[in-house]
Design a protein around this motif. Structure first.
Motif, mmCIF file in Angstrom:
data_model
loop_
_atom_site.group_PDB
_atom_site.id
_atom_site.type_symbol
_atom_site.label_atom_id
_atom_site.label_comp_id
_atom_site.label_asym_id
_atom_site.label_seq_id
_atom_site.Cartn_x
_atom_site.Cartn_y
_atom_site.Cartn_z
ATOM 1 N N PHE A 39 15.311 -55.272 7.776
ATOM 2 C CA PHE A 39 15.505 -55.537 6.343
ATOM 3 C C PHE A 39 14.678 -54.573 5.502
ATOM 4 C CE2 PHE A 39 14.362 -57.664 2.380
ATOM 5 C CZ PHE A 39 15.588 -58.126 1.922
ATOM 6 N N PHE A 40 13.426 -54.354 5.898
ATOM 7 C CA PHE A 40 12.557 -53.438 5.141
ATOM 8 C C PHE A 40 13.017 -51.985 5.280
ATOM 9 C CE2 PHE A 40 9.331 -56.923 5.223
ATOM 10 C CZ PHE A 40 9.113 -56.977 3.861
ATOM 11 N N GLU A 41 13.670 -51.652 6.407
ATOM 12 C CA GLU A 41 14.245 -50.304 6.531
ATOM 13 C C GLU A 41 15.367 -50.104 5.518
ATOM 14 O OE1 GLU A 41 15.557 -49.247 10.449
ATOM 15 O OE2 GLU A 41 13.837 -50.231 11.415
ATOM 16 N N ILE A 42 16.166 -51.134 5.329
ATOM 17 C CA ILE A 42 17.310 -51.042 4.419
ATOM 18 C C ILE A 42 16.873 -51.177 2.964
ATOM 19 C CG2 ILE A 42 19.546 -52.073 3.792
ATOM 20 C CD1 ILE A 42 19.562 -50.645 6.454
ATOM 21 N N PHE A 43 15.899 -52.049 2.701
ATOM 22 C CA PHE A 43 15.455 -52.322 1.332
ATOM 23 C C PHE A 43 13.939 -52.103 1.213
ATOM 24 C CE2 PHE A 43 19.044 -55.260 2.200
ATOM 25 C CZ PHE A 43 19.958 -54.744 1.294
ATOM 26 N N PRO A 44 13.490 -50.856 1.255
ATOM 27 C CA PRO A 44 12.036 -50.609 1.202
ATOM 28 C C PRO A 44 11.391 -51.037 -0.109
ATOM 29 C CG PRO A 44 13.282 -48.559 0.995
ATOM 30 C CD PRO A 44 14.274 -49.612 1.375
ATOM 31 N N ASP A 45 12.181 -51.177 -1.169
ATOM 32 C CA ASP A 45 11.622 -51.573 -2.466
ATOM 33 C C ASP A 45 11.807 -53.052 -2.749
ATOM 34 O OD1 ASP A 45 14.353 -51.502 -2.645
ATOM 35 O OD2 ASP A 45 14.413 -50.608 -4.660
ATOM 36 N N CYS A 46 12.087 -53.859 -1.723
ATOM 37 C CA CYS A 46 12.398 -55.271 -1.946
ATOM 38 C C CYS A 46 11.245 -56.098 -2.508
ATOM 39 C CB CYS A 46 12.911 -55.917 -0.668
ATOM 40 S SG CYS A 46 11.698 -56.025 0.655
ATOM 41 N N PRO A 47 9.944 -55.745 -2.308
ATOM 42 C CA PRO A 47 8.896 -56.564 -2.922
ATOM 43 C C PRO A 47 9.024 -56.714 -4.435
ATOM 44 C CG PRO A 47 7.947 -55.174 -1.236
ATOM 45 C CD PRO A 47 9.376 -54.731 -1.393
ATOM 46 N N GLY A 48 9.744 -55.814 -5.076
ATOM 47 C CA GLY A 48 9.913 -55.925 -6.525
ATOM 48 C C GLY A 48 11.145 -56.693 -6.934
ATOM 49 N N LYS A 49 11.853 -57.285 -5.980
ATOM 50 C CA LYS A 49 13.085 -57.985 -6.294
ATOM 51 C C LYS A 49 13.049 -59.423 -5.780
ATOM 52 C CE LYS A 49 15.879 -53.755 -6.111
ATOM 53 N NZ LYS A 49 17.050 -53.093 -5.502
ATOM 54 N N SER A 158 25.337 -58.210 -5.754
ATOM 55 C CA SER A 158 24.048 -57.913 -5.114
ATOM 56 C C SER A 158 24.269 -57.575 -3.644
ATOM 57 C CB SER A 158 23.111 -59.120 -5.227
ATOM 58 O OG SER A 158 22.814 -59.401 -6.575
ATOM 59 N N PRO A 159 23.467 -56.676 -3.076
ATOM 60 C CA PRO A 159 23.610 -56.347 -1.656
ATOM 61 C C PRO A 159 23.277 -57.543 -0.779
ATOM 62 C CG PRO A 159 21.617 -55.366 -2.558
ATOM 63 C CD PRO A 159 22.354 -55.924 -3.712
ATOM 64 N N VAL A 160 23.898 -57.579 0.404
ATOM 65 C CA VAL A 160 23.720 -58.709 1.316
ATOM 66 C C VAL A 160 23.281 -58.201 2.682
ATOM 67 C CG1 VAL A 160 24.777 -60.763 2.320
ATOM 68 C CG2 VAL A 160 25.603 -59.898 0.118
ATOM 69 N N PHE A 161 22.224 -58.800 3.193
ATOM 70 C CA PHE A 161 21.726 -58.515 4.540
ATOM 71 C C PHE A 161 22.123 -59.687 5.421
ATOM 72 C CE2 PHE A 161 18.604 -58.684 7.947
ATOM 73 C CZ PHE A 161 18.450 -57.353 8.302
ATOM 74 N N CYS A 162 22.865 -59.418 6.495
ATOM 75 C CA CYS A 162 23.397 -60.486 7.343
ATOM 76 C C CYS A 162 22.536 -60.683 8.588
ATOM 77 C CB CYS A 162 24.829 -60.175 7.754
ATOM 78 S SG CYS A 162 25.955 -59.943 6.359
ATOM 79 N N ALA A 185 24.238 -54.573 5.444
ATOM 80 C CA ALA A 185 23.673 -54.295 6.765
ATOM 81 C C ALA A 185 23.596 -55.596 7.534
ATOM 82 C CB ALA A 185 22.298 -53.650 6.647
ATOM 83 N N THR A 186 23.564 -55.481 8.853
ATOM 84 C CA THR A 186 23.493 -56.655 9.724
ATOM 85 C C THR A 186 22.515 -56.383 10.850
ATOM 86 O OG1 THR A 186 25.798 -57.277 9.267
ATOM 87 C CG2 THR A 186 24.798 -58.167 11.268
ATOM 88 N N ALA A 187 21.620 -57.339 11.085
ATOM 89 C CA ALA A 187 20.750 -57.308 12.259
ATOM 90 C C ALA A 187 21.303 -58.302 13.260
ATOM 91 C CB ALA A 187 19.317 -57.676 11.877
#
Length: 523
Positions: A39-49, A158-162, A185-187
């Protein structure tokens, strides 16, 4: 690389827990932690969201609860939206749900439409979604409440991580079950599922990463999935090593039969493609009235003029000349541009029982065979059929929609029934073998939807067989390289507009990538 069904993955989990002694909670922890890293690879700026985790009450939701903990520890503003009552969550998922309260992670229970409507404002204001609703065990249409939630998330923009698989996607077929999350993206865990790779599942999945959760390899071997992803390593098995002192007489002689008025280019492209694959000699058997045209289309391939029925149509009269051509040939390919005249169908009925070398059957040869499928069963040599979905439907006596609904099962059933190798073309080409094994190819793109691509593929597969590769290995190498060459052209020229002949001429570069793997970052 294995591609697993939902039942196979469930059995691996069971064996890991019951036979090997890995606690289910440890598997869930590994899944959630690995998914968070991706998730952090896909959304490195997620702490601000704001991140909203939409979770069901099963183990898929449990993986989401683990992710919530790791995200919160990294400072992410995360909220869990539970689509059930917390009292309905059981087992390891319930244990992980209880761990959220001490960390101050908000959990909003939304067990029904009425409650969902009351929280619609907070639900709407999420910058990123994490989908942990349904998981791989789905076997029925998504309806009513869950369908509305999935539609809402898709429409949010909004983007979705599965987590493991997009909710609503059938893990075994790649089909959407009524409604399906469109993932960025999906893990997934332990192994990719068929539905991740099989179209349209690949579109819903987005970028895919497989997270190792610690299931021992002996367990996967014990379960023994019969589906695989074609990788560079697997494709390389179709390349026959040649000594430095070899010559054209040692690298195989292929006979290609095809062509009819207006379609001589099909057999010419198949012939040149076989040479691009490395075949030493190629002879094109065409109607004698078309031979002069054929000779101008390919200067490297030889031409064998055959008696025709007039107007360039091959029929029974050509059988004697073809049978005389068979000695010393290592492979026979039939079909590109051949036509489906009654005489051509009769020619196949006479010719096929006489063949004592591996063969590749494509295009109009398949359309003729669809009326006489018993000819395939009577063959005593390895045979490869390369249908597109419409041709597959005619061969299997069904309709195209049924073929596309479950491509792996359709190709596998036909391969087992008729003891042949099936290359079911299309997005995520399926390769099925008589032993029940099936492979899905990851290369290729939408720019290949243009005339002549199938002729190139026929030539590649036949060219590898002529050099001494097994039919199985030749199918996988041909399909992989065919798509990889098109991917190269899509990068260099753009997503559409490149030609089948350009794919044909790009093949040597892709063979080089297989020989020297570090020249490509592909699978």
């Amino acid at each position: 690389m294995y591609l697993v069904t939902a039942d196979e993955m469930r059995e691996m989990d069971r064996l890991a827990i019951e036979s090997f002694g890995l606690p289910g909670r440890l598997l869930m922890e590994s899944a959630g932690r690995g998914a968070t890293d991706f998730f952090f690879e896909i959304f490195p700026d997620c702490p601000g969201k704001r991140v909203g985790i939409v979770a069901g009450r099963g183990n898929n939701g449990g993986d989401g609860f683990v992710m919530a903990r790791y995200l919160a520890e990294k400072g992410v503003r995360v909220t869990v939206f539970l689509l059930s009552k917390s009292t309905d969550v059981k087992g390891d998922a319930a244990t992980n749900l209880k761990l959220l309260a001490p960390l101050g992670i908000p959990v909003v229970e939304l067990p029904d439409t009425e409650t969902f409507s009351k929280h619609i404002t907070s639900f709407r204001h999420q910058g990123i979604w994490i989908d942990a609703i349904l998981g791989t065990g789905l076997n029925a249409e998504v309806k009513a409440y869950f369908k509305n939630v999935i539609t809402f998330i898709n429409d949010s923009g909004s983007p979705v991580f599965c987590v493991d698989i997009p909710s609503g996607l059938n893990a075994d077929t790649g089909q959407a079950m009524g409604a399906c999350i469109r993932g960025t993206a999906t893990a997934t865990f332990a192994f990719p599922k068929i539905g991740h790779i099989n179209h349209p599942g690949a579109v819903f999945t987005g970028k895919l990463k497989v997270v190792d959760i610690g299931i021992p390899s002996f367990i996967s071997r014990r379960v023994g999935p019969k589906q695989h992803l074609v990788t560079m390593k697997i494709a390389r098995q179709g390349l026959v090593e040649r000594p430095s002192d070899t010559h054209k007489g040692r690298t195989g002689h292929l006979l290609i039969v095809g062509g009819s008025p207006g379609k001589t280019g099909a057999v010419a492209m198949a012939a040149v493609s076989a040479l691009r694959a490395g075949a030493g000699l190629v002879t094109a058997g065409v109607a004698e009235t078309l031979a002069p045209v054929m000779e101008t289309l390919s200067v490297e391939a030889m031409t064998c003029p055959l008696a025709d029925e007039g107007l360039g149509i091959l029929g029974i009269a050509a059988s004697k000349g073809l049978i005389e051509q068979l000695p010393e040939k290592k492979c026979l390919a039939i079909g590109p541009g051949l036509g489906t005249a009654p005489g051509t169908e009769n020619l196949l009925a006479i010719l096929l029982p006489e063949i004592q070398v591996p063969m590749v059957l494509d295009a109009d040869a398949l359309n003729c065979l669809s009326r006489r499928p018993e000819l395939l069963k009577a063959l005593s040599v390895p045979a490869v059929v390369t249908p597109h979905p419409g041709e597959m439907a005619r061969l299997a006596q069904t309709d195209t929609r049924a073929v596309q609904k479950d491509r792996v099962t359709c190709a596998r059933k036909f391969a087992e029934t008729f003891c042949c190798h099936v290359v079911l073309k299309g997005a995520g080409t399926v390769i099925a073998h008589p032993d029940g094994s099936a492979y899905i190819n990851p290369t290729g793109n939408a720019g290949m939807a243009t005339g002549g691509m199938g002729d190139v593929l026929t030539g590649l597969i036949a060219g590898f067989i002529a050099q001494g590769a097994s039919a199985e290995a030749a199918c996988r190498a041909g399909v992989y390289l065919h798509g990889a060459a098109a991917d190269r052209l899509a990068e260099e020229k753009g997503p559409v507009g490149f030609l089948a002949s350009e794919v044909m001429h790009a093949i040597p570069w892709e063979i080089q990538r297989l020989i020297i793997p570090n020249t490509s970052g592909s699978l």
